[in-house]
Write a protein that holds these residues in place. Structure first.
Motif, PDB file in Angstrom:
ATOM      1  N   CYS A 131       0.859  -1.189   0.000  1.00 43.54           N
ATOM      2  CA  CYS A 131       0.000   0.000   0.000  1.00 43.54           C
ATOM      3  C   CYS A 131       0.891   1.233   0.000  1.00 43.54           C
ATOM      4  CB  CYS A 131      -0.886   0.049   1.246  1.00 43.54           C
ATOM      5  SG  CYS A 131      -2.168  -1.190   1.258  1.00 43.54           S
ATOM      6  N   VAL A 188       0.579   5.106   0.553  1.00 44.76           N
ATOM      7  CA  VAL A 188      -0.364   6.130   1.010  1.00 44.76           C
ATOM      8  C   VAL A 188       0.278   7.503   0.846  1.00 44.76           C
ATOM      9  CG1 VAL A 188      -1.803   6.958   2.913  1.00 44.76           C
ATOM     10  CG2 VAL A 188      -1.272   4.500   2.720  1.00 44.76           C
ATOM     11  N   ASN A 220      -4.719  20.436   0.052  1.00 42.45           N
ATOM     12  CA  ASN A 220      -3.749  20.049  -0.977  1.00 42.45           C
ATOM     13  C   ASN A 220      -4.466  19.773  -2.304  1.00 42.45           C
ATOM     14  OD1 ASN A 220      -1.104  19.092  -1.870  1.00 42.45           O
ATOM     15  ND2 ASN A 220      -1.992  17.038  -1.826  1.00 42.45           N
ATOM     16  N   ASP A 221      -3.734  19.774  -3.404  1.00 43.36           N
ATOM     17  CA  ASP A 221      -4.340  19.491  -4.705  1.00 43.36           C
ATOM     18  C   ASP A 221      -4.344  17.984  -4.963  1.00 43.36           C
ATOM     19  OD1 ASP A 221      -5.269  19.332  -7.268  1.00 43.36           O
ATOM     20  OD2 ASP A 221      -4.014  20.950  -8.045  1.00 43.36           O
ATOM     21  N   TYR A 222      -5.402  17.328  -4.500  1.00 41.09           N
ATOM     22  CA  TYR A 222      -5.503  15.872  -4.641  1.00 41.09           C
ATOM     23  C   TYR A 222      -5.834  15.463  -6.075  1.00 41.09           C
ATOM     24  CZ  TYR A 222      -4.919  15.588   0.302  1.00 41.09           C
ATOM     25  OH  TYR A 222      -4.375  15.689   1.549  1.00 41.09           O
ATOM     26  N   ASN A 223      -6.444  16.356  -6.849  1.00 37.81           N
ATOM     27  CA  ASN A 223      -6.690  16.022  -8.250  1.00 37.81           C
ATOM     28  C   ASN A 223      -5.358  15.867  -8.972  1.00 37.81           C
ATOM     29  OD1 ASN A 223      -9.406  16.099  -7.781  1.00 37.81           O
ATOM     30  ND2 ASN A 223      -9.677  18.189  -8.559  1.00 37.81           N
ATOM     31  N   MET A 261      -3.681  12.520  -7.712  1.00 38.87           N
ATOM     32  CA  MET A 261      -4.230  11.289  -8.285  1.00 38.87           C
ATOM     33  C   MET A 261      -3.790  11.137  -9.743  1.00 38.87           C
ATOM     34  SD  MET A 261      -5.589   9.788  -5.788  1.00 38.87           S
ATOM     35  CE  MET A 261      -6.893   9.573  -4.535  1.00 38.87           C
ATOM     36  N   ARG A 262      -3.747  12.270 -10.467  1.00 34.83           N
ATOM     37  CA  ARG A 262      -3.310  12.185 -11.867  1.00 34.83           C
ATOM     38  C   ARG A 262      -1.843  11.801 -11.956  1.00 34.83           C
ATOM     39  NH1 ARG A 262      -7.191  16.970 -14.352  1.00 34.83           N
ATOM     40  NH2 ARG A 262      -8.905  16.204 -13.076  1.00 34.83           N
ATOM     41  N   HIS A 286      -1.529   8.050 -11.001  1.00 33.86           N
ATOM     42  CA  HIS A 286      -2.152   7.157 -11.981  1.00 33.86           C
ATOM     43  C   HIS A 286      -1.673   7.413 -13.414  1.00 33.86           C
ATOM     44  CE1 HIS A 286      -4.896   4.850  -9.406  1.00 33.86           C
ATOM     45  NE2 HIS A 286      -4.714   5.880  -8.592  1.00 33.86           N
ATOM     46  N   LEU A 319      -1.447  10.087 -15.329  1.00 30.45           N
ATOM     47  CA  LEU A 319      -2.152  11.001 -16.223  1.00 30.45           C
ATOM     48  C   LEU A 319      -1.511  12.386 -16.253  1.00 30.45           C
ATOM     49  CD1 LEU A 319      -5.814  10.006 -15.240  1.00 30.45           C
ATOM     50  CD2 LEU A 319      -4.431   9.157 -17.143  1.00 30.45           C
ATOM     51  N   TYR A 342      -1.258  -0.934  -4.154  1.00 29.07           N
ATOM     52  CA  TYR A 342      -2.537  -0.336  -3.807  1.00 29.07           C
ATOM     53  C   TYR A 342      -2.309   1.110  -3.392  1.00 29.07           C
ATOM     54  CZ  TYR A 342      -3.529  -5.181  -4.179  1.00 29.07           C
ATOM     55  OH  TYR A 342      -3.603  -6.446  -4.683  1.00 29.07           O
ATOM     56  N   PRO A 343      -2.395   2.059  -4.331  1.00 27.82           N
ATOM     57  CA  PRO A 343      -2.189   3.469  -3.987  1.00 27.82           C
ATOM     58  C   PRO A 343      -3.422   4.047  -3.299  1.00 27.82           C
ATOM     59  CG  PRO A 343      -2.619   3.234  -6.349  1.00 27.82           C
ATOM     60  CD  PRO A 343      -2.622   1.856  -5.780  1.00 27.82           C
ATOM     61  N   LEU A 344      -3.172   4.797  -2.254  1.00 25.53           N
ATOM     62  CA  LEU A 344      -4.236   5.439  -1.484  1.00 25.53           C
ATOM     63  C   LEU A 344      -3.804   6.860  -1.158  1.00 25.53           C
ATOM     64  CD1 LEU A 344      -4.827   2.447   0.945  1.00 25.53           C
ATOM     65  CD2 LEU A 344      -6.528   3.297  -0.694  1.00 25.53           C
ATOM     66  N   ALA A 345      -4.771   7.693  -0.805  1.00 19.95           N
ATOM     67  CA  ALA A 345      -4.437   9.055  -0.398  1.00 19.95           C
ATOM     68  C   ALA A 345      -5.152   9.382   0.900  1.00 19.95           C
ATOM     69  CB  ALA A 345      -4.850  10.050  -1.483  1.00 19.95           C
ATOM     70  N   SER A 346      -4.539  10.264   1.682  1.00 16.53           N
ATOM     71  CA  SER A 346      -5.159  10.700   2.928  1.00 16.53           C
ATOM     72  C   SER A 346      -5.034  12.213   3.036  1.00 16.53           C
ATOM     73  CB  SER A 346      -4.459  10.044   4.122  1.00 16.53           C
ATOM     74  OG  SER A 346      -4.872  10.677   5.323  1.00 16.53           O
ATOM     75  N   ASN A 397     -10.457  16.834  -4.824  1.00 15.38           N
ATOM     76  CA  ASN A 397     -10.395  18.015  -3.949  1.00 15.38           C
ATOM     77  C   ASN A 397     -11.743  18.216  -3.256  1.00 15.38           C
ATOM     78  OD1 ASN A 397      -7.756  18.396  -4.701  1.00 15.38           O
ATOM     79  ND2 ASN A 397      -8.222  19.960  -6.238  1.00 15.38           N
ATOM     80  N   MET A 449     -12.154  15.374  -0.567  1.00 11.75           N
ATOM     81  CA  MET A 449     -11.401  15.559   0.674  1.00 11.75           C
ATOM     82  C   MET A 449     -12.035  16.660   1.521  1.00 11.75           C
ATOM     83  SD  MET A 449      -9.230  13.161   0.650  1.00 11.75           S
ATOM     84  CE  MET A 449      -7.715  12.344   0.055  1.00 11.75           C
ATOM     85  N   PRO A 467      -9.823   8.021   7.396  1.00 12.49           N
ATOM     86  CA  PRO A 467     -10.350   8.200   6.045  1.00 12.49           C
ATOM     87  C   PRO A 467      -9.234   8.157   5.002  1.00 12.49           C
ATOM     88  CG  PRO A 467     -10.319  10.308   7.204  1.00 12.49           C
ATOM     89  CD  PRO A 467      -9.799   9.276   8.175  1.00 12.49           C
ATOM     90  N   ALA A 492      -8.546   7.743   0.451  1.00  8.03           N
ATOM     91  CA  ALA A 492      -9.171   7.814  -0.865  1.00  8.03           C
ATOM     92  C   ALA A 492      -8.352   6.992  -1.846  1.00  8.03           C
ATOM     93  CB  ALA A 492      -9.252   9.270  -1.340  1.00  8.03           C
TER      94      ALA A 492
END
Lengths: 354, 354
Positions: free
Chosen positions: A73, A75, A82-85, A88-89, A92, A94, A108-112, B85, B88, B109, B111
């Motif tokens: 994993c 994380v 933060n800029d989660y968009n 994620m890009r 992944h 992108l 298994y990539p995850l974000a918190s 974004n 979150m 939590p 994502a």
């Protein structure tokens, strides 16, 4: 904060820091008994994730050498705004940068969005915690700074309030990590720091970055472009700890950190040269240095200074003020290019959970 | 896709579906042996997270009744271009809606931007998987549709290609869930579906939503506002499975799903009335219905239709076309308000891993 590419180009210094910390990550993995069920690596203060892609790829490669199919994993964590968009890009694949994701199976990539001042992961679930250029941030603003933008250059009781907050935050965030780590798990941290000679980020040679910043903003106060209240809010809610300050909770066997079972395995403070100043010493083009340098300053400062401007000003006016600030900075770099360098001064810590 | 509030207001129908699925979630938790180390709940296809906040709060409450301090991981997952974004901010209480987060301790939590067509979580780590209004999406576009925007209303070999893709995707996503689930773990799913009477989302009474959509876009083709190629790309890459299609892999003991140890505990297809049509039958104001209705259509359709318009058109022109489309839809609602209703037709499935 910016998306993908801009962040990345402006963050070459941060990438160098992560590059310097990567051998510590690999050694830590080699020293560990790997779990049977799954391995969890957490990058705390990841921003858009671009700067740590190579480190994470190297870490997974090291795990794979001994455990070809162990589920891993990854994380990525930062604060809620933060800029989660962008993150994620990046992860992944992108964005413009190459992700570690396609190179491995069983990932298994995850974000918190839980900050490192709280527990990010469940108890005894983390094997390797990593953080670079992030743990100088404080959990709360102890006070405004009346005479400087940065507490590292402040004096007296104001500086003392930042020092005390930094002391408490360091303990708090370590105690949370102690709860998350499995026994034998490790932290590899490379935070901004102050070295034995009083050097810190951008204050190693030439004109200190924060003196330049402070000087320009004070001139903006003097000519009425910004108010004294705005200037007072512009302070960085950060603190560059010294080696003594990093060590303190580990040296005290009665501290919450020691009692939680964390031991400091190694600590070193290193100066890494500013890649832009290095490039300048070859190309000698002040225009090019100025053009590269200011986005780099902007990358770590725009949200701080922009957020300090009065919300009563129209957005367009606030943008104009910021543009004016970075224009002034660019003019200074162009005028005296050899005075400018953002050398990174970071502590490199390896910590183990007993 | 839109941020926070807009999504939320337009998604009241989806919230009703999740409300209808919540008792199945609570029963599933009650039927489970709770783990000692940590409980993981994953919401697959979460969008901005707003519609499932109450369900997640209720689920945690149910866990807490029996395990007051059990660590609980809440994983929100969607595809990589989702608005993380907004997600979150919703989860961390920075949006207009109330999050479950402050009400409980020991919550973690997380994502994920891994789609449900892949394995999102490590093997044997998921206790409860949830998904509402999401699993009608297909992993890939089997073909363009020449005569309709939605495969549910298409015919012949084109419809057959969508049916076959849906069959394969259903098996694929279930096999990944089987790998993630702990033995005794459950899935509660409430996907868009087709019921025994051939009814599906927006096609239960009055004029079908997708007939209205199709009719308007065809008139745009006829008057030259969009090209035939753009129209052909506008199809929804979705499929509304029937009860027989949901059941198929469970009924076949040799299927990959059965062999992976998944059993279907219950399945029911229900129609929930469109909240806007219900409100209209009380207020009788066509203007108000039209004003509420079109954002609701826009919420699930704008990215599909906008993405189908040629990138060679200037952005402004593409926006004008979309505005024209939603204006035309609004005019139709205003002209014959009683013809319009977006009733939700969803299957409610409870699945257990042996």
């Amino acid at each position: 904060m910016r998306v993908g590419g801009v962040y990345f180009d402006a963050a070459r210094g941060a990438m160098d820091v992560i590059g310097a910390a990567t051998p510590l990550v690999l050694e830590s993995i080699r020293a560990m008994t790997l779990p049977r069920e799954r391995f969890t690596l957490c990058d705390m203060g990841c921003a858009d994730g671009a700067t740590s892609l190579s480190m994470i790829g190297a870490a997974i490669g090291e795990i794979r050498r001994r455990a070809p199919t162990l589920p891993v994993c990854i994380v990525h964590s930062d604060q809620p705004l933060n800029d989660y968009n962008a993150l994620m890009r990046t992860v992944h694949g992108l964005s413009a940068v190459e992700s570690f994701l396609p190179a491995f199976d069983h990932l298994y990539p995850l974000a918190s969005a839980t900050t490192f001042f709280h527990q990010i992961l469940p108890p005894r679930s983390l094997h390797l915690g990593f953080s670079a250029c992030a743990m100088h941030w404080l959990s709360t603003r102890p006070c405004d700074l009346s005479d400087h933008v940065h507490p590292a250059a402040a004096e007296g009781p104001e500086r003392e309030a930042y020092r005390e907050q930094a002391r408490r935050d360091w303990e708090t965030l370590l105690v949370h990590r102690a709860a998350e780590l499995v026994p034998g798990g490790r932290l590899v941290l490379a935070p901004f720091a102050r070295d034995g000679e009083g050097r810190y980020f951008g204050r190693t040679r030439g004109v200190s970055v924060f003196e330049t910043v402070n000087d320009i903003w004070r001139s903006f106060v003097d000519d009425g472009s910004v108010t004294r209240e705005e200037y007072a809010r512009m302070n960085h809610v950060q603190y560059y700890r010294s080696e003594e300050e990093w060590r303190a909770p580990f040296d005290d066997p009665a501290s919450a950190v020691s009692r939680a079972g964390l031991r400091l395995l190694s600590l070193e403070t290193r100066v890494l040269p500013c890649p832009l100043a290095t490039a300048f010493s070859a190309h000698r083009d002040p225009e090019r240095l100025a053009a590269d340098y200011v986005p780099s300053v902007r990358y770590w400062s725009e949200s701080i200074y922009g957020g300090a401007l009065s919300p009563e000003r129209p957005a367009e006016e606030r943008r104009e003020i910021l543009e004016g600030f970075y224009r002034a900075y660019r003019d200074r770099v162009r005028a005296r290019p050899s005075d400018h360098a953002m050398d990174h001064v970071n502590a490199y810590l390896v910590i183990e959970k007993e």
